[in-house]
Design a protein around this motif. Structure first.
Motif, PDB file in Angstrom:
ATOM      1  N   VAL A 128       0.919  -1.183  -0.140  1.00 26.14           N
ATOM      2  CA  VAL A 128       0.072  -0.011  -0.053  1.00 26.14           C
ATOM      3  C   VAL A 128       1.047   1.295  -0.016  1.00 26.14           C
ATOM      4  CG1 VAL A 128      -1.735   1.244   1.202  1.00 26.14           C
ATOM      5  CG2 VAL A 128      -1.897  -1.146   0.960  1.00 26.14           C
ATOM      6  N   LEU A 129       0.701   2.101  -1.036  1.00 24.19           N
ATOM      7  CA  LEU A 129       1.333   3.501  -0.958  1.00 24.19           C
ATOM      8  C   LEU A 129       0.460   4.509  -0.508  1.00 24.19           C
ATOM      9  CD1 LEU A 129       4.024   4.903  -1.943  1.00 24.19           C
ATOM     10  CD2 LEU A 129       2.683   5.190  -4.190  1.00 24.19           C
ATOM     11  N   ALA A 130       0.873   5.256   0.319  1.00 24.80           N
ATOM     12  CA  ALA A 130       0.176   6.425   0.613  1.00 24.80           C
ATOM     13  C   ALA A 130       1.047   7.594   0.580  1.00 24.80           C
ATOM     14  CB  ALA A 130       0.179   6.376   2.240  1.00 24.80           C
ATOM     15  N   ALA A 131       0.217   8.802  -0.180  1.00 25.69           N
ATOM     16  CA  ALA A 131       0.867   9.848  -0.467  1.00 25.69           C
ATOM     17  C   ALA A 131       0.076  11.266   0.104  1.00 25.69           C
ATOM     18  CB  ALA A 131       0.858  10.004  -2.196  1.00 25.69           C
ATOM     19  N   THR A 132       1.084  12.060   0.394  1.00 26.85           N
ATOM     20  CA  THR A 132       0.409  13.345   1.147  1.00 26.85           C
ATOM     21  C   THR A 132       1.416  14.422   0.866  1.00 26.85           C
ATOM     22  OG1 THR A 132      -0.659  14.124   2.968  1.00 26.85           O
ATOM     23  CG2 THR A 132       1.387  13.137   3.486  1.00 26.85           C
ATOM     24  N   ASN A 133       0.697  15.643   0.860  1.00 23.35           N
ATOM     25  CA  ASN A 133       1.713  16.594   0.893  1.00 23.35           C
ATOM     26  C   ASN A 133       1.179  17.724   2.029  1.00 23.35           C
ATOM     27  OD1 ASN A 133      -0.597  17.052  -0.905  1.00 23.35           O
ATOM     28  ND2 ASN A 133       0.094  19.058  -1.114  1.00 23.35           N
ATOM     29  N   TYR A 134       1.876  18.572   2.445  1.00 20.15           N
ATOM     30  CA  TYR A 134       1.783  19.189   3.436  1.00 20.15           C
ATOM     31  C   TYR A 134       2.630  20.454   3.777  1.00 20.15           C
ATOM     32  CZ  TYR A 134       4.310  16.318   6.520  1.00 20.15           C
ATOM     33  OH  TYR A 134       5.525  15.485   6.802  1.00 20.15           O
ATOM     34  N   LEU A 135       2.210  21.469   4.640  1.00 23.57           N
ATOM     35  CA  LEU A 135       3.153  22.541   4.903  1.00 23.57           C
ATOM     36  C   LEU A 135       3.656  22.279   6.507  1.00 23.57           C
ATOM     37  CD1 LEU A 135       4.700  25.231   4.553  1.00 23.57           C
ATOM     38  CD2 LEU A 135       2.738  26.422   5.289  1.00 23.57           C
ATOM     39  N   GLU A 136       4.870  22.040   6.781  1.00 25.31           N
ATOM     40  CA  GLU A 136       5.354  21.816   8.136  1.00 25.31           C
ATOM     41  C   GLU A 136       6.039  23.106   8.565  1.00 25.31           C
ATOM     42  OE1 GLU A 136       6.748  17.950   9.617  1.00 25.31           O
ATOM     43  OE2 GLU A 136       8.572  18.909   9.806  1.00 25.31           O
ATOM     44  N   VAL A 137       5.337  23.722   9.773  1.00 28.54           N
ATOM     45  CA  VAL A 137       5.722  25.029  10.278  1.00 28.54           C
ATOM     46  C   VAL A 137       6.234  24.421  11.805  1.00 28.54           C
ATOM     47  CG1 VAL A 137       4.899  27.056  11.046  1.00 28.54           C
ATOM     48  CG2 VAL A 137       4.040  26.117   9.075  1.00 28.54           C
ATOM     49  N   PRO A 138       7.502  24.615  12.062  1.00 26.49           N
ATOM     50  CA  PRO A 138       7.856  24.350  13.308  1.00 26.49           C
ATOM     51  C   PRO A 138       7.412  25.828  14.291  1.00 26.49           C
ATOM     52  CG  PRO A 138       9.627  24.036  11.865  1.00 26.49           C
ATOM     53  CD  PRO A 138       8.508  24.763  11.233  1.00 26.49           C
ATOM     54  N   ARG A 139       6.782  25.625  15.366  1.00 27.57           N
ATOM     55  CA  ARG A 139       6.377  26.712  16.102  1.00 27.57           C
ATOM     56  C   ARG A 139       7.093  27.418  17.560  1.00 27.57           C
ATOM     57  NH1 ARG A 139       0.059  25.344  16.774  1.00 27.57           N
ATOM     58  NH2 ARG A 139      -0.023  27.477  16.952  1.00 27.57           N
TER      59      ARG A 139
END
Length: 170
Positions: A128-139
């Motif tokens: 199973v291949l899962a793909a996602t994209n997101y913005l990662e913001v260290p706070r």
């Protein structure tokens, strides 16, 4: 050019060298999509990020091999944070970086990054291949916020590529 567009174009070029049919239409769609607006982010939450998933009989090496080929700019880096996981992380342009830091209480000690993440897991007699994209913001408080930008165009393209590579969408 958006990172997803570069990803699909690199995948197209890689598959074209192998003579795989069906990718010409994908390249045309990507070229035309470059002029469209960026979608608004989903509200931040503690829920898992949405993923697109597909089942493969054999590992989708073309997809996994394409990511390191496009993630080569000085502002980009490849990470393999766990077995079966590969990420392309890209620093944002200065104005977008400032906007993300201000909007999400970020910090300048660690800058926000745009992330494409592929995760491959063995399941039964396949994968199973899962793909996602997101913005990662260290706070500023020390935690990390992941912001998902829903984009139906990208979702359709990822699904189309997964199917063209032999996957069954889940």
């Amino acid at each position: 050019m958006m990172m997803w567009q570069r990803f699909f174009l690199a995948l197209f070029a890689w598959r074209s060298r192998l003579g795989t049919p069906g990718f010409a239409g994908l390249a045309m769609v990507l070229a035309l999509a470059g002029c469209s607006r960026v979608p608004a982010p989903a509200p931040p939450s503690n829920q898992p990020l949405p993923e697109q998933r597909a089942y493969f009989v054999a590992p989708p090496d073309a997809l996994l091999d394409a990511l390191p080929q496009i993630c080569t700019a000085p502002t980009q880096r490849i990470l393999r944070p766990a077995a079966g996981v590969i990420e392309c992380r890209m620093l944002l342009p200065p104005d977008a970086t400032a906007g993300a830091i201000l909007r999400y209480d970020g910090t300048i000690a660690q800058l926000p990054e745009s992330v494409i993440r592929l995760r491959l897991e063995s399941q039964g007699e396949g994968y199973v291949l899962a793909a996602t994209n997101y913005l990662e913001v260290p706070r500023a408080g020390g935690d990390v916020l992941r912001v998902f930008f829903p984009d139906p165009r990208i979702a359709r393209r990822v699904a189309r590529v997964m199917v063209q590579l032999g996957g069954t969408l889940l």
